[in-house]
Design an enzyme around this catalytic site. Structure first.
Site, PDB file in Angstrom:
ATOM      1  N   HIS A 242     -24.112  95.613 -31.923  1.00  0.00           N
ATOM      2  CA  HIS A 242     -23.740  94.266 -32.361  1.00  0.00           C
ATOM      3  C   HIS A 242     -22.258  94.047 -32.017  1.00  0.00           C
ATOM      4  CE1 HIS A 242     -24.146  90.865 -35.319  1.00  0.00           C
ATOM      5  NE2 HIS A 242     -22.839  91.063 -35.456  1.00  0.00           N
ATOM      6  N   ASP A 290     -32.494  99.827 -34.008  1.00  0.00           N
ATOM      7  CA  ASP A 290     -31.552  99.512 -32.930  1.00  0.00           C
ATOM      8  C   ASP A 290     -31.737  98.048 -32.527  1.00  0.00           C
ATOM      9  OD1 ASP A 290     -29.764  99.585 -30.904  1.00  0.00           O
ATOM     10  OD2 ASP A 290     -30.831 101.063 -29.685  1.00  0.00           O
ATOM     11  N   GLU A 299     -23.669  97.334 -36.179  1.00  0.00           N
ATOM     12  CA  GLU A 299     -22.310  96.813 -36.004  1.00  0.00           C
ATOM     13  C   GLU A 299     -21.260  97.929 -36.040  1.00  0.00           C
ATOM     14  OE1 GLU A 299     -19.700  93.143 -37.669  1.00  0.00           O
ATOM     15  OE2 GLU A 299     -20.694  94.331 -39.196  1.00  0.00           O
TER      16      GLU A 299
END
Ligand SMILES: *[C@@H]1O[C@H](CO)[C@@H](O)[C@H](O)[C@H]1NC(C)=O
Ligand SMILES: *[C@@H]1O[C@H](CO)[C@@H](O)[C@H](O)[C@H]1NC(C)=O
Ligand SMILES: *[C@@H]1O[C@H](CO)[C@@H](O)[C@H](O)[C@H]1NC(C)=O
Length: 347
Positions: A242, A290, A299
């Site tokens: 992310h 994932d 993140e």
């Protein structure tokens, strides 16, 4: 002013100006381990927070590097260990990020452990000693709480300590705890102390290093999924991180914020590999998704990677311990020296 000097100046201010009463809440380890920021604001106000923030930032940039990377002369080069290999990757991510306004959520534990260094190596005595002793005791309690035997925290089946009580994004807390445990063990070792007490029981410093290693090994791949949570380390690592820079292709088009969303929401793997980024991590069942849109798993954060770099520096390479003197070498004396006596009177 060098970073060492400003850190130490901040510590001096803390150690000298605050009455011992201000630290009475430290008698419970709860305070340190849960919500430093909120309670800290109540207890100290803005000035103290500013000082701890400066000190915490400098701990990352200064202490670790000063402590753990003294110039060394290598004659032979044994193959690097896993921590050194991972450190090279982790530094790539950390160095590549632009400086953003930092959010250092875990400031107080860092400052507290750093203050142990002051007490152990400089022994500043009265009036700092009262406070430093309280901080030393609460560091000891914090270290005890990391040990599996006390079950202060749950662990996943795979062994990951749940410092944030099973909530998502656990790894940022784990790496910082691993760093602090290793640093604390280095302090004890440098002070020729073989361990510390948890209640009536004596634990060797090896127990602290073992804690740190098992947690970092989990993050590097020794876990039920055999997944490395540091991108680019090992064979199996997250491919849908992310992260804008990793997920938007480099096609010379500048995309605005919402313009990036189509890649955020795409199921395809990142076009760019954000080497060295540690992701948020698995959930309390050792499961990991994932999925780029799920920041709870994928993140990476600067605060997390700062802790990872610190922990890997602390664990990597030969065990050289810390340099007792370097960080304090530029410290001015704690009290102003008395002025020289006046010259003898002469008519
Ligand atoms: C440990 O897990 C149990 C069951 O999920 C939960 O009730 C408890 O609050 C957890 N303890 C801690 C210290 O997080
Ligand atoms: C390094 O990590 C790999 C993969 O987790 C593991 O198989 C190996 O034993 C580790 N090596 C050392 C020296 O810890
Ligand atoms: C992330 O976790 C929080 C807390 O458990 C939860 O409220 C939130 O819905 C999760 N976000 C996603 C995208 O799953």
């Amino acid at each position: 002013m060098t970073p060492e000097m400003s850190t130490t100046a901040a510590i001096m201010v803390m150690a000298r100006n605050l009455p011992p009463k201000a630290f009475s809440f430290l008698s419970t380890s709860e305070w340190i381990l849960h919500s430093e920021v909120e309670r800290g604001q109540k207890a100290f106000g803005g000035r103290f927070l500013a000082i701890t923030m400066i000190a915490a930032v400098i701990i990352i940039s200064g202490v670790i590097i000063i402590d753990k990377v003294p110039p060394r002369h290598h004659h032979s080069h044994p193959p690097p260990d896993n921590y050194t290999l991972a450190l090279h990757k982790a530094l790539m991510f950390f160095n590549a990020q632009k400086l953003l306004p930092p959010r250092w959520d875990k400031k107080f534990s860092f400052v507290q452990v750093l203050l142990n260094r002051l007490r152990l190596f400089l022994s500043p005595g009265h009036p700092a000693e009262d406070i430093l002793l309280i901080l030393h005791r609460s560091s000891e309690i914090m270290m005890c709480s990391y040990l599996p035997v006390f079950t202060s925290f749950n662990r996943t089946k795979g062994g990951l300590i749940q410092l944030n009580h099973g909530r998502p994004q656990p790894l940022q807390y784990v790496v910082n705890a691993a760093f602090l445990a290793t640093l604390y063990s280095d302090y004890l070792e440098a002070a020729d102390t073989p361990g510390w007490y948890c209640g009536p029981n004596f634990y060797s410093i090896e127990v602290l290093r073992e804690f740190a290693k098992t947690q970092i090994n989990y993050i590097l791949g020794e876990n039920p999924r055999k997944m490395s949570y540091v991108v680019g380390f090992g064979n199996l690592y997250p491919k849908h991180v992310h992260h804008r820079g990793a997920s938007i292709p480099n096609n010379r088009v500048i995309y605005n914020c919402k313009g990036g969303w189509k890649w955020r929401d795409s199921p395809k793997p990142n076009p760019n590999i954000v080497v060295g980024a540690m992701v948020a991590g698995p959930d309390k069942n050792d499961e990991f998704r994932d999925v780029r849109t799920n920041y709870n798993y994928t993140e990476p954060t600067l605060a997390g990677n700062a802790g990872l770099v610190a922990a890997l520096v602390a664990l990597s390479g030969d065990r050289t311990g810390i340099d007792k003197n370097t960080i304090f070498s530029a410290v001015p004396p704690m009290f102003p020296t008395a002025p020289p006596p006046p010259a003898p009177w002469k008519p």
